[in-house]
Design a protein around this motif. Structure first.
Motif, PDB file in Angstrom:
ATOM      1  N   UNK A  16      -2.191 -11.995  21.838  1.00 22.61           N
ATOM      2  CA  UNK A  16      -1.821 -11.931  20.631  1.00 22.61           C
ATOM      3  C   UNK A  16      -2.350 -10.931  19.575  1.00 22.61           C
ATOM      4  N   UNK A  17      -2.139  -9.993  18.828  1.00 21.26           N
ATOM      5  CA  UNK A  17      -2.874  -8.960  18.157  1.00 21.26           C
ATOM      6  C   UNK A  17      -3.375  -9.733  16.704  1.00 21.26           C
ATOM      7  N   UNK A  18      -4.599  -9.422  16.236  1.00 21.49           N
ATOM      8  CA  UNK A  18      -5.218  -9.994  15.150  1.00 21.49           C
ATOM      9  C   UNK A  18      -4.122 -10.011  13.999  1.00 21.49           C
ATOM     10  N   UNK A  19      -4.084 -11.170  13.329  1.00 20.12           N
ATOM     11  CA  UNK A  19      -3.093 -11.037  12.199  1.00 20.12           C
ATOM     12  C   UNK A  19      -3.454 -10.020  11.031  1.00 20.12           C
ATOM     13  N   UNK A  20      -2.668  -9.319  10.562  1.00 24.95           N
ATOM     14  CA  UNK A  20      -2.772  -8.346   9.489  1.00 24.95           C
ATOM     15  C   UNK A  20      -3.560  -9.099   8.048  1.00 24.95           C
ATOM     16  N   UNK A  21      -4.452  -8.586   7.557  1.00 24.29           N
ATOM     17  CA  UNK A  21      -5.360  -9.130   6.508  1.00 24.29           C
ATOM     18  C   UNK A  21      -4.464  -9.436   5.092  1.00 24.29           C
ATOM     19  N   UNK A  22      -4.842 -10.240   4.449  1.00 24.60           N
ATOM     20  CA  UNK A  22      -4.244 -10.217   3.031  1.00 24.60           C
ATOM     21  C   UNK A  22      -4.805  -9.233   2.212  1.00 24.60           C
ATOM     22  N   UNK A  23      -3.914  -8.632   1.410  1.00 23.22           N
ATOM     23  CA  UNK A  23      -4.261  -7.314   0.716  1.00 23.22           C
ATOM     24  C   UNK A  23      -4.471  -7.802  -0.798  1.00 23.22           C
ATOM     25  N   UNK A  24      -5.676  -7.544  -1.231  1.00 20.76           N
ATOM     26  CA  UNK A  24      -6.100  -8.069  -2.618  1.00 20.76           C
ATOM     27  C   UNK A  24      -6.365  -6.903  -3.565  1.00 20.76           C
ATOM     28  N   UNK A  25      -5.630  -6.576  -4.555  1.00 24.50           N
ATOM     29  CA  UNK A  25      -6.047  -5.410  -5.536  1.00 24.50           C
ATOM     30  C   UNK A  25      -6.861  -6.059  -6.604  1.00 24.50           C
ATOM     31  N   UNK A  26      -7.958  -5.677  -6.934  1.00 25.33           N
ATOM     32  CA  UNK A  26      -8.886  -5.842  -8.078  1.00 25.33           C
ATOM     33  C   UNK A  26      -8.699  -4.563  -8.860  1.00 25.33           C
ATOM     34  N   UNK A  27      -8.360  -4.999 -10.114  1.00 23.22           N
ATOM     35  CA  UNK A  27      -8.380  -4.086 -11.258  1.00 23.22           C
ATOM     36  C   UNK A  27      -9.209  -4.390 -12.421  1.00 23.22           C
ATOM     37  N   UNK A  28     -10.286  -3.610 -12.430  1.00 22.04           N
ATOM     38  CA  UNK A  28     -11.134  -3.702 -13.682  1.00 22.04           C
ATOM     39  C   UNK A  28     -12.057  -2.733 -13.645  1.00 22.04           C
ATOM     40  N   UNK A  29     -12.714  -2.303 -15.119  1.00 24.91           N
ATOM     41  CA  UNK A  29     -13.364  -1.102 -15.285  1.00 24.91           C
ATOM     42  C   UNK A  29     -14.815  -1.329 -15.029  1.00 24.91           C
ATOM     43  N   UNK A  30     -15.112  -2.503 -14.494  1.00 24.79           N
ATOM     44  CA  UNK A  30     -16.525  -2.654 -14.407  1.00 24.79           C
ATOM     45  C   UNK A  30     -16.875  -2.539 -12.947  1.00 24.79           C
ATOM     46  N   UNK A  31     -17.594  -1.613 -12.207  1.00 25.46           N
ATOM     47  CA  UNK A  31     -17.781  -1.458 -10.825  1.00 25.46           C
ATOM     48  C   UNK A  31     -18.618  -2.634 -10.348  1.00 25.46           C
ATOM     49  N   UNK A  32     -19.399  -3.282 -11.111  1.00 21.35           N
ATOM     50  CA  UNK A  32     -20.044  -4.617 -10.695  1.00 21.35           C
ATOM     51  C   UNK A  32     -18.862  -5.800 -10.388  1.00 21.35           C
ATOM     52  N   UNK A  33     -18.010  -5.981 -11.095  1.00 19.59           N
ATOM     53  CA  UNK A  33     -16.964  -6.700 -10.847  1.00 19.59           C
ATOM     54  C   UNK A  33     -16.554  -6.945  -9.365  1.00 19.59           C
ATOM     55  N   UNK A  34     -16.273  -5.400  -8.872  1.00 14.40           N
ATOM     56  CA  UNK A  34     -15.586  -5.260  -7.815  1.00 14.40           C
ATOM     57  C   UNK A  34     -16.460  -5.573  -6.637  1.00 14.40           C
ATOM     58  N   UNK A  35     -17.890  -5.050  -6.726  1.00 15.02           N
ATOM     59  CA  UNK A  35     -18.685  -5.284  -5.905  1.00 15.02           C
ATOM     60  C   UNK A  35     -19.060  -6.709  -5.563  1.00 15.02           C
ATOM     61  N   UNK A  36     -19.067  -7.733  -6.686  1.00 16.58           N
ATOM     62  CA  UNK A  36     -19.454  -8.974  -6.562  1.00 16.58           C
ATOM     63  C   UNK A  36     -18.370  -9.681  -5.751  1.00 16.58           C
ATOM     64  N   UNK A  37     -17.179  -9.485  -6.329  1.00 14.09           N
ATOM     65  CA  UNK A  37     -15.696 -10.186  -5.731  1.00 14.09           C
ATOM     66  C   UNK A  37     -15.697  -9.921  -4.232  1.00 14.09           C
ATOM     67  N   UNK A  38     -15.815  -8.648  -3.660  1.00  7.92           N
ATOM     68  CA  UNK A  38     -15.718  -8.364  -2.449  1.00  7.92           C
ATOM     69  C   UNK A  38     -17.077  -9.061  -1.688  1.00  7.92           C
ATOM     70  N   UNK A  39     -17.920  -9.270  -2.080  1.00  6.66           N
ATOM     71  CA  UNK A  39     -19.058  -9.686  -1.579  1.00  6.66           C
ATOM     72  C   UNK A  39     -19.185 -11.035  -1.506  1.00  6.66           C
TER      73      UNK A  39
END
Length: 523
Positions: free
Chosen positions: A19-42
């Motif tokens: 069985x192939x690995x299931x496709x990941x859940x796609x999450x869209x982060x919309x924010x004008x602060x780059x740090x928010x993107x980095x922290x959320x992903x981490x």
């Protein structure tokens, strides 16, 4: 000494069958602060839900998010900042997602660092969002809780949509089931629906082995009647040897032990009907089945098997009826020393013209089965008239014409649709478009379409076949005569339809020759 045959090992699963690995859940982060993107992903890097990891998309403005959203229809969760290029950029985008983009699937969680700009109570009431969080609230624990809640909602919405689609396919397939050959789309739709109802991430197929009673042409062979997308290419496969080794092994074991099998994440359902046919359902699962799920799958096996048997039985009865009509019609034709394939060619010519006219498939099939009965009334004509090599005198011709009424009288006694259509054809196939035919002198469209079709087919086949009273015409001369009689003997539209299908007519005569008809080379 131990015999190696006593050891029965399952074949090794090949890489292609894992069985192939299931496709990941796609999450869209919309924010004008780059740090928010980095922290959320981490923080969410090691998060898994339903065995699927996360894949992040990043937008640093509402405008950039619009572009991403228009290019993706698989975004499960949108973490959306309120204040970006404008004080209401996030709110405006949330409304646009729901109203303009018609996206009701994606879960929207608003995040704001300035709660006073958009009070929570008003935002929840006025905007179709799923949660509202202050950025200071979003510790790792709360972020994980938010992701679980949002992804469960998105998964359930997809399941509902997919179940609705599968149910629609099932209903459409039920409507279109006419014979055993049409059961595949029905069974596949139902299998998909069952899996969705059970919440199963599964791939697999359903096959049936029919006993001798049902139909000689399918006896003993394994037929794949349903398949999920991963196995859809096997719907045309007929033999067990064509199946993947792991599926073949599972089917062999289930048939040998005559019971359903569950091994890890592979399930094989076994069902034997009261008539002896065997149904086998193979599923490769992402998670084990509970007792309720197994019961529903066994009900699926049983019901599709019984439906398939019923369709095969009906098909066998229809084929028996068709062959009986052809044999009876051929027997009548042979009394006048006409070729045995004459009635078969009339059937196919009539079906060809009926299809060209635009009749639905069921009506075309009825016409194909009824057309051979056109001359059944000749059973009441004496042999010395039928077999007379010369021209009939007035009395003989009057007696010969009576075959139309005799056939109608015999066939109209039945209430069966095929025989009643045959009665109408028998009565009308010597009528003419210009009203100069017999026995009623009907004209134009007062002659039934079936009568007009068989009239043309009968004359064409008679012209190009040898008869006791004439030699056959060559094909092109016969077609020229048919064309010359457009609007006189024949319905002009039917003549045009015939002209446009000359190659198909030639092929028909190649397929149904007889000893009195010209060889294909002569055509």
């Amino acid at each position: 000494m131990t015999d190696d045959a006593d050891f029965d090992f399952a074949p090794e699963t090949t890489a292609a069958e894992l069985p192939a690995e299931l496709a990941p859940w796609v999450i869209l982060v919309v924010d004008d602060e780059p740090q928010v993107h980095e922290v959320t992903a981490l923080v969410m890097n090691d998060f898994r839900f339903a065995g699927r990891r996360l894949s992040f998309l990043h937008a640093y403005s509402a405008a950039e998010a619009r572009t991403i959203l228009r290019g993706h229809d698989d975004i499960a969760l949108i973490l959306l900042d309120v204040v970006m290029e404008t004080e209401t950029a996030g709110l405006d985008l949330a409304r646009e997602i729901r109203e303009d983009m018609r996206n009701t699937r994606s879960r929207i969680v608003l995040r704001t660092g300035q709660p006073g700009q958009a009070p929570e109570e008003r935002v929840i009431q006025d905007y179709d969002i799923n949660d509202y969080k202050e950025k200071t609230e979003l510790t790792k624990r709360k972020l994980v809780t938010t992701f679980f809640s949002a992804l469960r909602g998105y998964r359930d919405i997809l399941a509902i949509e997919q179940s609705r689609t599968a149910l629609r396919r099932s209903i459409e397939a039920i409507h279109n089931i006419h014979d055993a050959g049409s059961i595949q789309p029905f069974a596949s739709a139902v299998l998909e629906q069952v899996c969705r109802l059970l919440g199963l991430e599964a791939s697999g197929l359903y096959a049936n082995r029919v006993n001798a009673w049902a139909a000689a042409h399918v006896e003993g062979r394994l037929h794949v009647l349903a398949a999920t997308q991963d196995y859809v290419g096997l719907l045309d496969a007929e033999h067990l040897a064509e199946l993947p080794p792991s599926v073949q092994y599972a089917f062999d074991r289930a048939e040998r032990e005559q019971t359903s099998q569950f091994d890890g994440n592979n399930f094989v359902g076994f069902y034997r009907t009261s008539r002896g046919s065997v149904s086998l359902l193979y599923l490769a699962l992402q998670s084990p089945l509970d007792a309720d799920a197994r019961e529903l799958l066994e009900i699926f096996c049983a019901n599709v098997a019984i439906t398939y048997e019923s369709l095969l039985l009906r098909q066998e009865l229809q084929e028996t009826q068709r062959e009986t009509v052809l044999l009876l019609s051929e027997a009548v034709e042979r009394r006048s020393r006409e070729g045995g394939a004459h009635v078969r060619r009339i059937a196919e010519l009539s079906a060809l013209l009926g299809h060209a006219w635009g009749l639905d498939p069921a009506s075309v099939e009825q016409l194909r089965q009824a057309a051979p009965l056109h001359d059944l009334g000749k059973i009441g004509i004496p042999d010395h008239i039928l077999a007379k090599p010369g021209k009939l005198d007035a009395d003989e011709w009057e007696r010969m014409q009576s075959h139309a009424s005799i056939g109608h009288e015999l066939l109209s006694r039945s209430e069966r649709p095929i025989l009643r259509l045959g009665a109408q054809i028998a009565l009308e196939h010597h009528e003419r478009w210009d009203g100069q035919g017999y026995p009623q002198g009907l004209e134009g469209e007062s002659i039934s379409l079936a009568g007009r079709i068989v009239a043309l087919a009968d004359v064409l086949d008679s012209l190009v076949s040898d008869r006791v009273y004439k030699q056959r015409w060559d094909f092109d001369t016969a077609i020229d005569y048919i064309v010359s009689q457009s609007g006189l003997h024949f319905d002009p539209r039917l003549v045009t339809l015939l002209e446009n299908r000359i190659d198909a007519v030639r092929d028909l005569y190649t397929a149904y020759p007889d000893s009195t008809f010209s060889t294909p080379a002569d055509l």
